[in-house]
Design a protein around this motif. Sequence first.
Motif, PDB file in Angstrom:
ATOM      1  N   LYS B 398       0.821  -1.220   0.000  1.00  0.00           N
ATOM      2  CA  LYS B 398       0.000   0.000   0.000  1.00  0.00           C
ATOM      3  C   LYS B 398       0.850   1.263   0.000  1.00  0.00           C
ATOM      4  N   TYR B 399       2.101   1.131  -0.345  1.00  0.00           N
ATOM      5  CA  TYR B 399       2.996   2.293  -0.319  1.00  0.00           C
ATOM      6  C   TYR B 399       2.549   3.360  -1.317  1.00  0.00           C
ATOM      7  N   GLU B 400       2.598   4.595  -0.903  1.00  0.00           N
ATOM      8  CA  GLU B 400       2.365   5.731  -1.793  1.00  0.00           C
ATOM      9  C   GLU B 400       3.469   6.749  -1.527  1.00  0.00           C
ATOM     10  N   PRO B 401       4.052   7.349  -2.551  1.00  0.00           N
ATOM     11  CA  PRO B 401       5.171   8.286  -2.368  1.00  0.00           C
ATOM     12  C   PRO B 401       4.702   9.659  -1.889  1.00  0.00           C
ATOM     13  N   ARG B 402       4.300   9.734  -0.625  1.00  0.00           N
ATOM     14  CA  ARG B 402       3.748  10.995  -0.120  1.00  0.00           C
ATOM     15  C   ARG B 402       4.741  11.781   0.719  1.00  0.00           C
ATOM     16  N   ALA B 403       5.862  11.151   1.090  1.00  0.00           N
ATOM     17  CA  ALA B 403       6.858  11.892   1.871  1.00  0.00           C
ATOM     18  C   ALA B 403       7.339  13.088   1.044  1.00  0.00           C
ATOM     19  N   ASP B 404       7.703  14.175   1.725  1.00  0.00           N
ATOM     20  CA  ASP B 404       8.056  15.411   1.028  1.00  0.00           C
ATOM     21  C   ASP B 404       9.134  15.182  -0.030  1.00  0.00           C
ATOM     22  N   ALA B 407       7.881  12.996  -2.955  1.00  0.00           N
ATOM     23  CA  ALA B 407       6.926  13.700  -3.804  1.00  0.00           C
ATOM     24  C   ALA B 407       7.633  14.746  -4.663  1.00  0.00           C
ATOM     25  N   SER B 408       8.654  15.405  -4.077  1.00  0.00           N
ATOM     26  CA  SER B 408       9.389  16.410  -4.842  1.00  0.00           C
ATOM     27  C   SER B 408      10.208  15.765  -5.952  1.00  0.00           C
ATOM     28  N   GLU B 444       4.299   1.166  -9.508  1.00  0.00           N
ATOM     29  CA  GLU B 444       2.865   1.059  -9.767  1.00  0.00           C
ATOM     30  C   GLU B 444       2.550   0.064 -10.872  1.00  0.00           C
TER      31      GLU B 444
END
Lengths: 304, 459
Positions: B398-404, B407-408, B444
């Motif tokens: 369920k990993y999503e690349p939401r860390a700052d 995401a940058s 993905e």
Amino acid sequence: MTDRRPTAFSDVTDERLRTLFDEESYVADDHVVTTVLLALRLGKPLLVEGEPGAGKTELAKVLAAGFDAELVRLQCYEGLTAENALYEWNYTKQLLAVQASDDDASVFSEEFLLERPLLRALRGGSPPPVLLIDEVDRADEEFEALLLEVLSDFQVSVPELGTIRAETPPIVVITSNRTRALSDALKRRCLFLHVSPPSFEKERAILERKVPALDGAVATELCAMAKRLREEPLRKPPGAAETIDWARAVAALRAENDDPLTPEEIHETLGCLLKEVEDVERVDESLLETLVEAAADARAEVTP
Amino acid sequence: MNPDGANRDDRSSNGQDRGVTVPDVPAFRAARDHVRDELVRFVRALRRADVAVPANAGPTAARALVEVGFDDEATARTALRACLISDAEDMSTFDRKFSEFWRRLTAGLDLDGPAPRWDDGPEGTLAPMHENATDDEPETNASETADHPDADPETNPVAASATLDAVVADSEPDVDADTVERSWVSPTGRRTRVSESVGIGPVDWLATAFDKLTRGLATLRGRRWRPGDERADVRRSLRSSIGTGGTIVSLPRRDREPDAVRAVWFVDVSRSVLDTIDRSFLLGTLRRARTEWRDCRIVLFDESARDVSEAFDESTAAAALDALDRAETEWGGGTRIGESLADFLADTPGAFDRRTVVFVVSDGLETGDADALEGALAPLSRRTAGIVWLNPLAVASKYEPRADGMASALPFIDGLFAFGGPNDLAEVGRQLRRHGLGGRIGYEYDPRRGVSEARRNDV
């Protein structure tokens, strides 16, 4: 998805195929028989891969001889074009026809068409021919694309004439030495057969059939040495074809003599087995001694 | 596939198409459905194992089975091998999977009807037949089927008993190190641990995975030629001109086939990463990259960067381990990815060119300025062949690349992948080989994503 085409070999049985191979002195493992049987029954081209000299080309020749069919061979090479493989127009004849004729008859008719191997195989008679596309990995990738229509639908489109379709698909055998990867499109149209280097027993059976003049014990010695040599890091390991050449050479030199092979005889005839000078030079006294020992051991097992 | 489902209609029509009288009795239908289901599963399992099964191979294989029958395993094996694989290198994988397929197939063809089995799921994994299996068991059992190096050390002693040296060292391990004791729960027999001595599995897995990655990455020119655009192919031009009376009507061109890799690895050695990642796997990967690729630099960073490439040239794994340890003890703290990259870029501009592939191994938990990370990645993405980000956290389904930081970085990287074990490395290689650096690649598109951890390891 292509329709299934009627094949002339849908009723070939396992026994019939084994008999055919026996009659043609071709030593085939069970997996070779089964795969060829499937290719015949399903009407699919057979892609045969393996080391040079493993008997890939021979397989097509044997099928042609066994079914009493014409062998149409297309030897592939770099730069092979559609004109060389499929068909071409007889330009000279067309030019003469245009100059000599008063009417407007087309010069793009059967009369001016020169058949090349692929087209000839598709228009073959009964029984359908065996089409051998040899060493397809030597041809360019563009040529593979040309083969796709032929192999999937057994038809060829000639713009001036229309589509020429095989009434009964030929037996298609494609060989490759794996010098480059073939396209997925080509591979998926074929059944796949990998021919491994022959085992000791198989090679002995091959020599027994192909070189009947050679004494059985001597043939055993040759097979044992060929097997031992394949364990060496050779630039070109000997295939079954090279062993047959070697056996024929030894048979010709020795006549009826069935004594064990001497180191001198082995050394003098090694050129029939090894085709690279570096490989021949690798066989020094030590290795020669090892070969003689291997030959002696093998002979001891078959002679009472 | 549901044996009683909608496929039944087209089954009967298939039979008519072939001109064969198909008995329409329930037992026959059940057997036929069983064969079809197992064959579909088998094909999927092969594809999961990275075997290039042609798209139309399934129907051909079914026809082949009909032709040869089900009496003899060897004959059926040969028939399916001819239909389903087209590369001799896939034979061992095929043979390994076939045994399970055949066992399931023949078990289901018993007169008593198809044997009960748990749900294999749509992914096509060949879950072993298990008499006592129930619907809620597969996860547990599959995770215990420790045929995989990534499995939990507690359930998979392979991972636990394989030493770091064994994983890192690639030169002639001593005799004792040649074998490891591995044990697992038998998937088909008693639910007790069995064990045997085998070769060191993890090294083989890593070597195989790394080979796949290398094949997918080659950007440097080798010696072989292929059709291309670089220069005119005089020989082919002359040959083709023969067919046109000596007139050259087309000019074939060619270029060198790429077969080597130039890469720079940026490895985050902050505490958060080192606590997450399997260090032996990381070191093994870096060591192979350094020794097998033509040009490879390895840079460790957390708050600043340090080139440790030469440490990986040492003949022992200990030196590489020391380098990693030193990096951790000297810097171990926060992560300043952007500043580290920018500093290294400024100090060694010659390390990058258009054929360089940049790997970043990091969890993306940037403690510095996210703008600095963007500022470093933007020129890097322009000047290199591509940037591949390997994130140990992306192993989670369920990993999503939401860390700052992550995401940058996303707009500037070519692919973000999981990095937890050899299978992840192989997946990177598979996607790169199939779609290239500019293609739609990333975690993905990982076909294992969303499946359970146990099956992820199994496939």
